[in-house]
Design a protein around this motif. Sequence first.
Motif, PDB file in Angstrom:
ATOM      1  N   SER A  44      -6.497   0.113  -9.157  1.00  0.00           N
ATOM      2  CA  SER A  44      -5.990  -0.244 -10.442  1.00  0.00           C
ATOM      3  C   SER A  44      -5.312  -1.722 -10.523  1.00  0.00           C
ATOM      4  CB  SER A  44      -4.753   0.913 -10.764  1.00  0.00           C
ATOM      5  OG  SER A  44      -3.606   0.702 -10.166  1.00  0.00           O
ATOM      6  N   GLY A  45      -5.342  -2.220  -9.329  1.00  0.00           N
ATOM      7  CA  GLY A  45      -5.043  -3.762  -9.270  1.00  0.00           C
ATOM      8  C   GLY A  45      -3.678  -3.860  -8.652  1.00  0.00           C
ATOM      9  N   GLU A  46      -2.933  -2.880  -8.064  1.00  0.00           N
ATOM     10  CA  GLU A  46      -1.514  -2.973  -7.678  1.00  0.00           C
ATOM     11  C   GLU A  46      -1.563  -3.448  -6.080  1.00  0.00           C
ATOM     12  OE1 GLU A  46       0.634   0.597  -8.614  1.00  0.00           O
ATOM     13  OE2 GLU A  46       0.387   0.336 -10.664  1.00  0.00           O
ATOM     14  N   ILE A  47      -0.808  -4.457  -6.033  1.00  0.00           N
ATOM     15  CA  ILE A  47      -0.778  -4.743  -4.466  1.00  0.00           C
ATOM     16  C   ILE A  47       0.663  -4.818  -3.978  1.00  0.00           C
ATOM     17  CG2 ILE A  47      -0.950  -7.400  -3.461  1.00  0.00           C
ATOM     18  CD1 ILE A  47      -2.569  -8.354  -5.717  1.00  0.00           C
ATOM     19  N   ASN A  48       0.655  -4.311  -2.640  1.00  0.00           N
ATOM     20  CA  ASN A  48       1.772  -4.280  -1.924  1.00  0.00           C
ATOM     21  C   ASN A  48       1.389  -4.350  -0.389  1.00  0.00           C
ATOM     22  OD1 ASN A  48       4.340  -3.601  -0.800  1.00  0.00           O
ATOM     23  ND2 ASN A  48       4.418  -1.481  -1.500  1.00  0.00           N
ATOM     24  N   GLY A  67       2.475  -7.358  -6.261  1.00  0.00           N
ATOM     25  CA  GLY A  67       1.744  -8.029  -7.645  1.00  0.00           C
ATOM     26  C   GLY A  67       0.690  -7.065  -8.159  1.00  0.00           C
ATOM     27  N   LYS A  68       0.230  -7.428  -9.273  1.00  0.00           N
ATOM     28  CA  LYS A  68      -0.535  -6.805 -10.073  1.00  0.00           C
ATOM     29  C   LYS A  68      -1.654  -7.998 -10.453  1.00  0.00           C
ATOM     30  CE  LYS A  68      -1.634  -3.355 -12.961  1.00  0.00           C
ATOM     31  NZ  LYS A  68      -2.246  -2.238 -12.497  1.00  0.00           N
ATOM     32  N   ILE A  69      -2.911  -7.554 -10.608  1.00  0.00           N
ATOM     33  CA  ILE A  69      -4.131  -7.918 -10.858  1.00  0.00           C
ATOM     34  C   ILE A  69      -4.345  -7.641 -12.378  1.00  0.00           C
ATOM     35  CG2 ILE A  69      -6.475  -8.489 -10.605  1.00  0.00           C
ATOM     36  CD1 ILE A  69      -6.097  -7.604  -7.686  1.00  0.00           C
ATOM     37  N   ASP A  75      -0.749 -11.807 -10.529  1.00  0.00           N
ATOM     38  CA  ASP A  75       0.912 -12.089 -10.661  1.00  0.00           C
ATOM     39  C   ASP A  75       1.647 -11.485  -9.324  1.00  0.00           C
ATOM     40  OD1 ASP A  75       0.294 -12.931 -13.139  1.00  0.00           O
ATOM     41  OD2 ASP A  75       0.774 -10.968 -14.004  1.00  0.00           O
ATOM     42  N   LEU A  76       2.015 -12.422  -8.633  1.00  0.00           N
ATOM     43  CA  LEU A  76       2.540 -12.008  -7.337  1.00  0.00           C
ATOM     44  C   LEU A  76       4.220 -12.291  -7.335  1.00  0.00           C
ATOM     45  CD1 LEU A  76      -0.166 -13.760  -4.959  1.00  0.00           C
ATOM     46  CD2 LEU A  76       0.006 -11.290  -5.686  1.00  0.00           C
TER      47      LEU A  76
END
Length: 145
Positions: A44-48, A67-69, A75-76
Amino acid sequence: MFKKSHIIKTSLSKEEIIAILQTKVENFHRENSKFDFEGNVNLSGEINIKPTFDYGPREQFRPEILGKIHGNQMDLEFQLSAMMKKVLWIIILIEPLFIGFVYFKTQDKQVLLFFPFLIVFMVIFKFTFDSKVKKAITLLESYFK
């Protein structure tokens, strides 16, 4: 003070960005690993993630990258790990108490020189954190050029 936001824009699609990041991120850091980051990048584009490029005794200074893509941009947000936030607060709260205790027991004005130590410590800590954030941003941006 220990939080930074950054946006990475690229011409790639969200799916391509996720695919590239997933090849650079492992779930858990392993010894002799060739991955640049550990953590999770979901579909889903979530970054951790956390960087592993200088994993070692100074790993506690590694920023957590959340962040989120969105479409063709990431966006980080870079922040201290939860453990380091606790350590920092303990240092900030205990040092004035320690200085006050020692000062009132000894009446020695030189004890007050511990306050500049706290300021110097915070400045060094901030520069170290900023350096690691900058290195992580440079590495992430290099994937999407």
